[in-house]
Design an enzyme around this catalytic site. Structure first.
Site, PDB file in Angstrom:
ATOM      1  N   ASP A  35       0.857  -1.190   0.000  1.00 27.10           N
ATOM      2  CA  ASP A  35       0.000   0.000   0.000  1.00 27.10           C
ATOM      3  C   ASP A  35       0.894   1.241   0.000  1.00 27.10           C
ATOM      4  O   ASP A  35       2.078   1.162   0.352  1.00 27.10           O
ATOM      5  CB  ASP A  35      -0.896  -0.013   1.253  1.00 27.10           C
ATOM      6  CG  ASP A  35      -2.196   0.769   1.075  1.00 27.10           C
ATOM      7  OD1 ASP A  35      -3.267   0.141   1.042  1.00 27.10           O
ATOM      8  OD2 ASP A  35      -2.138   2.026   0.955  1.00 27.10           O
ATOM      9  N   ASP A  56       3.544   1.684  -4.629  1.00 28.28           N
ATOM     10  CA  ASP A  56       2.566   2.477  -5.377  1.00 28.28           C
ATOM     11  C   ASP A  56       2.257   1.720  -6.664  1.00 28.28           C
ATOM     12  O   ASP A  56       3.126   1.601  -7.541  1.00 28.28           O
ATOM     13  CB  ASP A  56       3.164   3.857  -5.684  1.00 28.28           C
ATOM     14  CG  ASP A  56       2.151   4.781  -6.351  1.00 28.28           C
ATOM     15  OD1 ASP A  56       1.180   4.273  -6.957  1.00 28.28           O
ATOM     16  OD2 ASP A  56       2.348   6.002  -6.269  1.00 28.28           O
ATOM     17  N   VAL A  57       1.032   1.226  -6.776  1.00 29.19           N
ATOM     18  CA  VAL A  57       0.711   0.358  -7.923  1.00 29.19           C
ATOM     19  C   VAL A  57       0.729   1.105  -9.256  1.00 29.19           C
ATOM     20  O   VAL A  57       0.719   0.474 -10.317  1.00 29.19           O
ATOM     21  CB  VAL A  57      -0.650  -0.368  -7.745  1.00 29.19           C
ATOM     22  CG1 VAL A  57      -0.643  -1.260  -6.524  1.00 29.19           C
ATOM     23  CG2 VAL A  57      -1.824   0.614  -7.718  1.00 29.19           C
ATOM     24  N   ASN A  83      -6.167  -5.077  -5.596  1.00 31.94           N
ATOM     25  CA  ASN A  83      -7.303  -4.455  -4.914  1.00 31.94           C
ATOM     26  C   ASN A  83      -7.173  -2.929  -4.786  1.00 31.94           C
ATOM     27  O   ASN A  83      -8.187  -2.235  -4.656  1.00 31.94           O
ATOM     28  CB  ASN A  83      -7.425  -5.103  -3.514  1.00 31.94           C
ATOM     29  CG  ASN A  83      -8.296  -4.306  -2.573  1.00 31.94           C
ATOM     30  OD1 ASN A  83      -9.531  -4.387  -2.644  1.00 31.94           O
ATOM     31  ND2 ASN A  83      -7.693  -3.512  -1.701  1.00 31.94           N
ATOM     32  N   SER A 134     -16.005  -3.840 -10.055  1.00 35.75           N
ATOM     33  CA  SER A 134     -17.069  -3.091  -9.355  1.00 35.75           C
ATOM     34  C   SER A 134     -18.353  -3.303 -10.147  1.00 35.75           C
ATOM     35  O   SER A 134     -18.315  -3.555 -11.358  1.00 35.75           O
ATOM     36  CB  SER A 134     -16.723  -1.599  -9.337  1.00 35.75           C
ATOM     37  OG  SER A 134     -17.862  -0.832  -8.988  1.00 35.75           O
ATOM     38  N   TYR A 147     -14.155   6.221 -13.166  1.00 37.61           N
ATOM     39  CA  TYR A 147     -14.196   5.013 -12.329  1.00 37.61           C
ATOM     40  C   TYR A 147     -14.832   3.856 -13.110  1.00 37.61           C
ATOM     41  O   TYR A 147     -14.300   2.741 -13.150  1.00 37.61           O
ATOM     42  CB  TYR A 147     -14.964   5.308 -11.045  1.00 37.61           C
ATOM     43  CG  TYR A 147     -14.927   4.202 -10.024  1.00 37.61           C
ATOM     44  CD1 TYR A 147     -13.845   4.061  -9.155  1.00 37.61           C
ATOM     45  CD2 TYR A 147     -15.974   3.286  -9.911  1.00 37.61           C
ATOM     46  CE1 TYR A 147     -13.804   3.045  -8.213  1.00 37.61           C
ATOM     47  CE2 TYR A 147     -15.941   2.268  -8.983  1.00 37.61           C
ATOM     48  CZ  TYR A 147     -14.854   2.151  -8.125  1.00 37.61           C
ATOM     49  OH  TYR A 147     -14.821   1.144  -7.198  1.00 37.61           O
ATOM     50  N   LYS A 151     -13.038   0.409 -14.278  1.00 36.10           N
ATOM     51  CA  LYS A 151     -13.533  -0.888 -13.790  1.00 36.10           C
ATOM     52  C   LYS A 151     -14.035  -1.759 -14.948  1.00 36.10           C
ATOM     53  O   LYS A 151     -13.894  -2.990 -14.917  1.00 36.10           O
ATOM     54  CB  LYS A 151     -14.616  -0.682 -12.739  1.00 36.10           C
ATOM     55  CG  LYS A 151     -14.104  -0.055 -11.438  1.00 36.10           C
ATOM     56  CD  LYS A 151     -13.037  -0.916 -10.760  1.00 36.10           C
ATOM     57  CE  LYS A 151     -12.636  -0.368  -9.403  1.00 36.10           C
ATOM     58  NZ  LYS A 151     -11.580  -1.171  -8.761  1.00 36.10           N
ATOM     59  N   VAL A 180     -19.896  -1.012  -0.431  1.00 43.20           N
ATOM     60  CA  VAL A 180     -19.374  -1.672   0.754  1.00 43.20           C
ATOM     61  C   VAL A 180     -18.809  -0.593   1.672  1.00 43.20           C
ATOM     62  O   VAL A 180     -18.163   0.350   1.211  1.00 43.20           O
ATOM     63  CB  VAL A 180     -18.259  -2.671   0.350  1.00 43.20           C
ATOM     64  CG1 VAL A 180     -17.618  -3.289   1.579  1.00 43.20           C
ATOM     65  CG2 VAL A 180     -18.812  -3.741  -0.584  1.00 43.20           C
ATOM     66  N   THR A 182     -16.423   1.217   3.640  1.00 42.71           N
ATOM     67  CA  THR A 182     -14.963   1.332   3.804  1.00 42.71           C
ATOM     68  C   THR A 182     -14.630   2.831   3.833  1.00 42.71           C
ATOM     69  O   THR A 182     -15.514   3.655   3.559  1.00 42.71           O
ATOM     70  CB  THR A 182     -14.217   0.713   2.600  1.00 42.71           C
ATOM     71  OG1 THR A 182     -14.478   1.523   1.442  1.00 42.71           O
ATOM     72  CG2 THR A 182     -14.636  -0.713   2.306  1.00 42.71           C
TER      73      THR A 182
HETATM   74  P1  NAD Z   1     -10.392   2.189   0.258  1.00 37.69           P
HETATM   75  O1  NAD Z   1     -10.252   3.551  -0.318  1.00 37.69           O
HETATM   76  O2  NAD Z   1     -11.113   2.075   1.550  1.00 37.69           O
HETATM   77  O3  NAD Z   1      -8.950   1.517   0.337  1.00 37.69           O
HETATM   78  C1  NAD Z   1      -8.118   1.513  -0.802  1.00 37.69           C
HETATM   79  C2  NAD Z   1      -6.695   1.234  -0.384  1.00 37.69           C
HETATM   80  O4  NAD Z   1      -5.890   1.337  -1.578  1.00 37.69           O
HETATM   81  C3  NAD Z   1      -6.134   2.252   0.618  1.00 37.69           C
HETATM   82  O5  NAD Z   1      -5.417   1.580   1.640  1.00 37.69           O
HETATM   83  C4  NAD Z   1      -5.198   3.111  -0.225  1.00 37.69           C
HETATM   84  O6  NAD Z   1      -4.102   3.658   0.492  1.00 37.69           O
HETATM   85  C5  NAD Z   1      -4.725   2.099  -1.281  1.00 37.69           C
HETATM   86  N1  NAD Z   1      -4.214   2.736  -2.486  1.00 37.69           N
HETATM   87  C6  NAD Z   1      -4.759   3.773  -3.180  1.00 37.69           C
HETATM   88  N2  NAD Z   1      -3.970   4.119  -4.203  1.00 37.69           N
HETATM   89  C7  NAD Z   1      -2.899   3.272  -4.162  1.00 37.69           C
HETATM   90  C8  NAD Z   1      -1.740   3.114  -4.961  1.00 37.69           C
HETATM   91  N3  NAD Z   1      -1.498   3.929  -5.996  1.00 37.69           N
HETATM   92  N4  NAD Z   1      -0.876   2.149  -4.656  1.00 37.69           N
HETATM   93  C9  NAD Z   1      -1.095   1.326  -3.591  1.00 37.69           C
HETATM   94  N5  NAD Z   1      -2.166   1.424  -2.797  1.00 37.69           N
HETATM   95  C10 NAD Z   1      -3.055   2.396  -3.075  1.00 37.69           C
HETATM   96  O7  NAD Z   1     -11.101   1.277  -0.851  1.00 37.69           O
HETATM   97  P2  NAD Z   1     -12.048  -0.001  -0.685  1.00 37.69           P
HETATM   98  O8  NAD Z   1     -13.431   0.476  -0.584  1.00 37.69           O
HETATM   99  O9  NAD Z   1     -11.497  -0.936   0.325  1.00 37.69           O
HETATM  100  O10 NAD Z   1     -11.903  -0.612  -2.139  1.00 37.69           O
HETATM  101  C11 NAD Z   1     -10.964  -1.614  -2.481  1.00 37.69           C
HETATM  102  C12 NAD Z   1     -11.172  -1.980  -3.948  1.00 37.69           C
HETATM  103  O11 NAD Z   1     -12.516  -2.396  -4.142  1.00 37.69           O
HETATM  104  C13 NAD Z   1     -10.941  -0.806  -4.906  1.00 37.69           C
HETATM  105  O12 NAD Z   1     -10.374  -1.281  -6.098  1.00 37.69           O
HETATM  106  C14 NAD Z   1     -12.347  -0.308  -5.146  1.00 37.69           C
HETATM  107  O13 NAD Z   1     -12.463   0.394  -6.364  1.00 37.69           O
HETATM  108  C15 NAD Z   1     -13.114  -1.609  -5.148  1.00 37.69           C
HETATM  109  N6  NAD Z   1     -14.534  -1.433  -4.866  1.00 37.69           N
HETATM  110  C16 NAD Z   1     -14.949  -0.878  -3.688  1.00 37.69           C
HETATM  111  C17 NAD Z   1     -16.304  -0.714  -3.460  1.00 37.69           C
HETATM  112  C18 NAD Z   1     -16.844  -0.123  -2.185  1.00 37.69           C
HETATM  113  O14 NAD Z   1     -18.053   0.127  -2.121  1.00 37.69           O
HETATM  114  N7  NAD Z   1     -16.038   0.111  -1.161  1.00 37.69           N
HETATM  115  C19 NAD Z   1     -17.223  -1.115  -4.434  1.00 37.69           C
HETATM  116  C20 NAD Z   1     -16.762  -1.667  -5.613  1.00 37.69           C
HETATM  117  C21 NAD Z   1     -15.413  -1.830  -5.820  1.00 37.69           C
END
Ligand code: NAD
Length: 242
Positions: A35, A56-57, A83, A134, A147, A151, A180, A182
Site C-alpha cells: 500500500d 505504489d501500484v 485491490n 465493481s 471510475y 472498472k 461496501v 470502507t
Molecule cells: P479504500 O479507499 O477504503 O482503500 C483503498 C486502499 O488502496 C487504501 O489503503 C489506499 O491507500 C490504497 N491505495 C490507493 N492508491 C494506491 C496506490 N497507488 N498504490 C497502492 N495502494 C493504493 O477502498 P475499498 O473500498 O477498500 O476498495 C478496495 C477496492 O474495491 C478498490 O479497487 C475499489 O475500487 C473496489 N470497490 C470498492 C467498493 C466499495 O463500495 N467500497 C465497491 C466496488 C469496488
C-alpha cells in the site's frame, strides 16, 4: 483452505483489502499487504499477522520490486489480489484530465502492473489473480465516468488474461462489489439522499461489509475454485440483477 499459499494484497491497509488479507491469514496463507499508506499498512499488518511493503501500484518498477521481493523472501508466489483503488464521482464535462488519468493509472494500470509482474511466478505455482472490479464496471454509475471506465477495463482485462493463461495453469477472476462500507465510501453512505437511492437500487435494501467480500476472494484463491477462470462475480445485494 490456503495453507502454504503466499499471497500479495495491494491496497490492503484499509477496507476490503484488509478484510481479504485477514481472511487469507485465517485460512493459513502467508500474506504481504502492499500500500502507499505506510502507517495504516504497518499497523494493520501487525494486527492481523502479515507483513507490509510500501508500493505504489501506479509505478511498474515498484510493483515488480514488490513481487520479486516476495518471491525472494518466500520462494514462491501463489495469489495476487489487485485491490488498490481510488474513487471518483465526476461526470465527463466536470472532470479535468488529471483526475481522469489518476483514476485510470491507479484502478486500471495498477491491475495490469500487478498482473504483468506476477505472471511469470504464478505460472510456476499454478497460481491465481483476483482483481477488484465493481458493479460500476458492469453497469455504470451516476457521474462516475473515469471510475466506470477503469472498472470496465478491469473486467475485460480479467477475461482476456484468463483466456491467454488458462493453458498455463493461471486462473484470473474478478470480484465486483456493490457499495461496501470502507473509508472509500463512508461519506457517500452517510448522505441521506444517496442512501435512499442505494436502497431503491438494492433488492437487499442495504450496503455490504468488507467481511462479505473476503470469503469470495478466499474461495477463488483456493483449490475449490479450480475450474473457475475469467469470471466477474458481483457481490452486490442484487444491484446488477435488478
Ligand atoms: P479504500 O479507499 O477504503 O482503500 C483503498 C486502499 O488502496 C487504501 O489503503 C489506499 O491507500 C490504497 N491505495 C490507493 N492508491 C494506491 C496506490 N497507488 N498504490 C497502492 N495502494 C493504493 O477502498 P475499498 O473500498 O477498500 O476498495 C478496495 C477496492 O474495491 C478498490 O479497487 C475499489 O475500487 C473496489 N470497490 C470498492 C467498493 C466499495 O463500495 N467500497 C465497491 C466496488 C469496488
Amino acid at each position: 483452505m490456503l495453507e502454504n499459499q503466499i499471497a500479495i494484497v495491494t491496497g490492503g491497509a484499509v477496507g476490503i483489502g484488509t478484510a481479504i488479507a485477514e481472511r487469507f491469514v485465517e485460512d493459513g496463507a502467508t500474506v504481504v499487504i502492499a500500500d502507499i499508506d505506510e502507517d495504516a499498512g504497518s499497523e494493520v499488518a501487525d494486527e492481523i499477522g502479515c507483513t507490509f511493503a510500501h508500493c505504489d501500484v501506479r509505478e511498474y518498477d515498484q510493483v515488480e520490486s514488490l513481487v520479486d521481493g516476495v518471491v525472494d523472501d518466500h520462494g514462491r508466489l501463489d495469489v495476487v489480489v489487485n485491490n488498490a483503488g481510488i474513487s471518483s464521482v465526476t461526470s465527463v464535462e466536470e472532470m479535468d484530465l488529471e483526475e481522469w488519468e489518476a483514476v485510470l493509472e491507479t484502478n486500471l494500470d495498477g491491475v495490469m502492473h500487478g498482473t504483468k509482474a506476477a505472471l511469470p511466478h504464478l505460472k510456476e505455482t499454478d497460481g491465481c489473480i483476483i482483481n477488484l472490479g465493481s458493479i460500476y464496471g458492469l453497469v455504470g454509475g451516476k457521474g462516475a465516468a473515469s471510475y466506470s471506465a477503469a472498472k470496465g477495463g478491469v473486467i475485460n482485462f480479467t477475461q482476456q488474461v484468463a483466456i491467454d493463461y488458462a493453458d498455463q495453469g493461471v486462473r484470473v477472476n474478478s470480484i465486483c462489489p456493490g457499495f461496501v462500507e470502507t473509508p472509500m465510501t463512508e461519506d457517500l453512505l452517510e448522505d441521506e439522499r444517496f442512501y435512499n437511492f442505494l436502497e431503491q437500487k438494492t433488492p437487499m435494501d442495504r450496503h455490504g461489509q468488507p467481511e462479505e467480500i473476503a470469503p469470495m476472494a478466499a474461495f477463488l484463491a483456493s483449490e475449490e475454485a479450480s475450474y473457475i477462470t475469467g469470471a466477474n462475480i458481483p457481490i452486490d445485494g442484487g444491484w446488477t440483477a435488478f
